[in-house]
Design a protein around this motif. Structure first.
Motif, short mmCIF file in Angstrom:
data_model
loop_
_atom_site.label_atom_id
_atom_site.label_comp_id
_atom_site.label_asym_id
_atom_site.label_seq_id
_atom_site.Cartn_x
_atom_site.Cartn_y
_atom_site.Cartn_z
N MET A 45 1.05 -0.83 0.15
CA MET A 45 0.13 0.39 -0.40
C MET A 45 1.06 0.72 -0.19
O MET A 45 0.69 2.42 -0.88
CB MET A 45 -0.61 0.21 1.55
N ARG A 90 -9.08 1.60 0.29
CA ARG A 90 -8.31 0.06 -0.50
C ARG A 90 -8.85 -1.26 -0.59
O ARG A 90 -8.26 -2.54 -1.08
CB ARG A 90 -7.42 0.50 -0.92
N PHE A 91 -10.04 -2.01 0.23
CA PHE A 91 -10.15 -3.04 0.87
C PHE A 91 -11.72 -3.17 0.77
O PHE A 91 -12.81 -2.39 0.30
CB PHE A 91 -10.39 -2.87 2.17
N GLU A 114 -8.28 5.57 6.46
CA GLU A 114 -7.17 5.86 4.93
C GLU A 114 -7.55 4.42 3.93
O GLU A 114 -7.56 5.09 3.18
CB GLU A 114 -6.30 6.74 4.82
N GLN A 115 -7.27 3.37 4.32
CA GLN A 115 -7.03 2.06 4.05
C GLN A 115 -8.25 1.88 3.52
O GLN A 115 -7.90 1.32 2.64
CB GLN A 115 -6.71 1.35 5.40
N GLY A 167 -1.53 3.74 -5.58
CA GLY A 167 -3.50 3.00 -5.75
C GLY A 167 -3.75 1.58 -6.52
O GLY A 167 -4.43 2.17 -7.01
N LYS A 207 -6.62 -3.42 -4.77
CA LYS A 207 -7.66 -3.10 -3.99
C LYS A 207 -7.34 -4.48 -2.85
O LYS A 207 -6.72 -4.99 -3.75
CB LYS A 207 -8.73 -3.23 -4.30
N ASP A 209 2.82 1.36 -3.51
CA ASP A 209 1.88 0.33 -5.31
C ASP A 209 0.75 1.92 -5.95
O ASP A 209 0.77 1.61 -6.87
CB ASP A 209 0.48 -0.03 -5.24
#
Length: 127
Positions: free
Chosen positions: A21, A124-125, A120-121, A26, A29, A24
């Motif tokens: 993370m 991405r999940f 914040e993460q 972004g 996922k 990359d």
């Protein structure tokens, strides 16, 4: 969309997700193999008995050393040069990957539950 499926209870895998993370831009996922979406994607791609990293890219599923190398290819910095390892035949790469994967709990430990991403993460999940 590029999706990385990972072992959510593996300390090394969790640290790897954090590492990816940060590097990359972004590109990926994430979903744990233990999650509902992870299990759905495993079934959709007919990946029975999988407990290693999986990269789903353009509706193709890559596992083991191929997944790891394809992920490295998308990382910023010198990490992308690791993709050169793809020239090593898969029958030579995967046994090394399997040896590491087989011992990852012994060497790095495991958790009782999957990690909780920071605020914040979370985007991405996959839920």
């Amino acid at each position: 969309m590029r999706i990385i499926l990972f072992d959510g209870i593996c300390n090394f895998c969790d640290a790897s997700v954090q590492f990816i993370m940060k590097r990359d831009n972004g590109a990926f996922k994430f979903a744990s193999l233990q999650s509902d979406i992870g299990q759905e994607l495993v079934a959709r791609h007919k990946l029975q008995g999988i407990d290693s990293i999986v990269l789903i890219e353009e509706d193709m599923a890559y596992t083991r050393s191929t997944a790891a190398l394809r992920i490295a290819k998308r990382l910023k910095g010198l990490w992308s040069f690791l993709y050169i390892g793809i020239i090593i035949p898969k029958p030579l790469r995967d046994p090394l990957y399997d040896l590491f994967a087989k011992n990852r709990y012994k060497w790095f430990g495991k958790k009782d539950a999957c990690m909780l991403p920071t605020k914040e993460q979370r985007a991405r999940f996959l839920a």
